[in-house]
Enzyme design. Structure first.
Site, short mmCIF file in Angstrom:
data_model
loop_
_atom_site.label_atom_id
_atom_site.label_comp_id
_atom_site.label_asym_id
_atom_site.label_seq_id
_atom_site.Cartn_x
_atom_site.Cartn_y
_atom_site.Cartn_z
N ARG A 1 0.85 -1.20 0.00
CA ARG A 1 0.00 0.00 0.00
C ARG A 1 0.88 1.25 0.00
O ARG A 1 0.47 2.31 -0.46
CB ARG A 1 -0.94 0.00 1.21
CG ARG A 1 -1.75 1.29 1.35
CD ARG A 1 -3.09 1.08 2.05
NE ARG A 1 -2.93 0.37 3.30
CZ ARG A 1 -2.51 0.92 4.45
NH1 ARG A 1 -2.19 2.19 4.51
NH2 ARG A 1 -2.40 0.20 5.54
N TYR B 1 -14.67 17.16 -16.09
CA TYR B 1 -15.30 15.84 -16.00
C TYR B 1 -16.34 15.83 -14.87
O TYR B 1 -16.08 16.37 -13.77
CB TYR B 1 -14.20 14.79 -15.77
CG TYR B 1 -14.72 13.47 -15.32
CD1 TYR B 1 -15.64 12.76 -16.09
CD2 TYR B 1 -14.32 12.92 -14.11
CE1 TYR B 1 -16.13 11.54 -15.66
CE2 TYR B 1 -14.80 11.70 -13.67
CZ TYR B 1 -15.72 11.02 -14.45
OH TYR B 1 -16.21 9.82 -14.02
N ASP C 1 -5.43 18.43 -14.78
CA ASP C 1 -5.80 17.08 -15.21
C ASP C 1 -5.46 16.99 -16.70
O ASP C 1 -6.08 17.65 -17.54
CB ASP C 1 -7.30 16.88 -14.96
CG ASP C 1 -7.78 15.49 -15.38
OD1 ASP C 1 -7.11 14.84 -16.21
OD2 ASP C 1 -8.84 15.06 -14.90
N LYS D 1 -7.62 5.99 -19.62
CA LYS D 1 -7.93 6.51 -20.96
C LYS D 1 -6.75 6.27 -21.91
O LYS D 1 -6.35 5.15 -22.13
CB LYS D 1 -8.33 7.98 -20.84
CG LYS D 1 -9.32 8.26 -19.69
CD LYS D 1 -10.68 7.67 -19.96
CE LYS D 1 -11.63 7.57 -18.79
NZ LYS D 1 -11.57 8.46 -17.71
N1 PLP Z 1 -10.44 13.08 -15.49
C1 PLP Z 1 -11.05 13.07 -16.68
C2 PLP Z 1 -10.80 14.18 -17.65
C3 PLP Z 1 -11.91 12.02 -17.02
O1 PLP Z 1 -12.52 12.04 -18.21
C4 PLP Z 1 -12.14 10.99 -16.07
C5 PLP Z 1 -13.05 9.87 -16.36
O2 PLP Z 1 -13.78 9.86 -17.32
C6 PLP Z 1 -11.48 11.04 -14.84
C7 PLP Z 1 -10.64 12.09 -14.58
C8 PLP Z 1 -11.69 9.97 -13.80
O3 PLP Z 1 -10.89 8.89 -14.07
P1 PLP Z 1 -11.19 7.39 -13.57
O4 PLP Z 1 -12.46 6.96 -14.21
O5 PLP Z 1 -9.99 6.63 -14.00
O6 PLP Z 1 -11.33 7.44 -12.07
#
Ligand code: PLP
Length: 404
Positions: free
Chosen positions: A57, A110, A182, A206
């Protein structure tokens, strides 16, 4: 002469060997690690010691390999991998903010991140103001002495607004806050740390992984920040425990080595479709089109060779038409009606009714995210011309678009 920074070259130059000289480093399939002396174990418990592991962990050698490659890719000092993008985002924000602190965030992000900021973090006394990041005066006005974080997506989800990372970093730093970016939509093509950001997060679910077979995330930042995330007494990563499984970390590391080829192809295919959709007079959001409001900005910020990204959004005007179009595209095998992105096949969904449904309807309308908006994550199609002919036929059948 110093060679210019290229993230794919950084990944390529990251060479590690397995226990037996294996070209893929051996997968460490252990939750705990043995010591030959009690004193050493106690030392490792208290400090990070190069080459020593205590409990998975905390750190795992396989996760470390992936984290090191990601740190190189983002030109950061250190990285941490986690079990999801949301784990990366939530632990980062909890590391940076305490009760009474504020976050300023872009308003087109998101849906899960929006819900975290709008609904969950206020339970811990952390509040967020959502602003239009393109409006520097509004950003400046939203930042207070309590703001710890300015948060944005490099290319926003799903409207593909381009964040002016150097300008946002300057605004945040002016106020003593830090910029968290992000970079999920634009790995390789944007390097936020080089542009002034303090922390980068990714959903590796992704593009970075690219095979839609697992959920994973990462944080890239300064050494101290990553160490603090893992602090045994206070670190959100250590104490919430969103550990990435080492078998997944190993497969993501293998996929990372083809990311440059995939990003270039996703981008080329997305540009091809965006140009043709625009040619039919359709409202298409794609930052590679000269008509996109931040096209010049993206050209100024991006690393050459990876295009403008694999995501585009198309507004067909109504939910009813969007639903019919997506079903027809799936029937014709253009791709899948599915959320997520960065897969080798095309994925499409209507964000207002899926990945952005957490954003209230009035807010969605205000930011231009209509019910007829479809987000496409364009795949690695070998013959994108053939894909386009299929799409064009379906658009004509449904009466969408006029001229070409
Ligand atoms: N950031 C963006 C831009 C996303 O599109 C997503 C999910 O669609 C996330 C974060 C969250 O990622 P996760 O689904 O791997 O937790």
């Amino acid at each position: 002469m110093k060679r210019p920074f290229d993230p794919a070259t950084e990944i390529q130059n990251y060479l590690v060997f397995g226990e037996f000289g294996d070209v893929n480093p051996s997968i460490c399939d252990s939750s705990t690690y043995t010591f030959l002396s009690v004193a050493k174990m106690e030392e490792v418990f208290e400090h990070e010691l190069e080459g020593c592991f205590l409990y998975s962990r905390h750190w795992n050698p396989t996760n470390r390999y992936l984290a090191d490659a990601l740190a190189r890719m983002e030109n950061g000092a250190a990285a941490q991998v986690m079990a999801s993008g949301m784990a990366a985002i939530s632990t980062t924000l909890l590391q940076m903010c305490s009760a009474g602190d504020e976050i300023v965030s872009g308003r087109t992000i998101y849906g899960g991140s929006y819900a975290l900021l709008a609904n969950l973090l206020p339970r811990f006394g952390i509040t967020t103001r959502f602003v239009d990041l393109g409006d520097a005066a509004a950003v400046r006005a939203a930042l207070t002495e309590r703001t710890r974080v300015l948060y944005c997506e490099s290319l926003s989800n799903p409207l593909l607004e381009v964040a002016d990372i150097p300008a946002l970093a300057a605004l945040a730093h002016e106020r003593g806050a830090r910029l968290v970016v992000d970079n999920t939509f634009s790995p390789l093509l944007l390097s936020p740390l080089r542009l002034g950001a303090d922390v980068v997060v990714h959903s590796m679910t992704k593009f970075i992984n690219g095979t839609s077979d697992c959920v994973a995330g990462c944080v890239v930042a300064a050494h101290d920040f990553i160490a603090a995330l893992n602090d045994i007494n206070h670190g959100p990563s250590m104490l919430f425990g969103p550990v990435l499984d080492s078998i997944r970390a190993a497969s993501i590391l293998k996929n990372l080595h083809s990311l440059h080829i995939r990003m270039a192809r996703h981008s080329a295919n997305a540009l091809y479709l965006a140009e043709r959709l625009a040619g039919l007079g359709l409202p298409v959001h794609y930052p590679g089109l000269p008509a996109h409001p931040q096209h010049a900005l993206l050209n100024r910020l991006m690393n050459p060779g990876y295009g403008c990204g694999g995501i585009l959004a198309l507004d067909v005007g109504s939910k009813e038409l969007a639903d019919r179009l997506m079903l027809r595209l799936q029937e014709a095998r253009v791709g899948y009606l599915a959320v997520s992105l960065g897969y080798f096949k095309t994925l499409f969904s209507a964000p207002g009714h899926s990945t952005s449904s957490e954003i209230p309807a009035e807010e969605r309308a205000r930011i231009g995210m209509g019910d007829g908006l479809i987000r496409f994550s364009v795949g690695l199609d070998n013959d994108i011309g053939r894909t386009w002919r299929t799409i064009r036929g379906i658009l004509a059948e449904l009466g969408i678009g006029s001229r070409e």
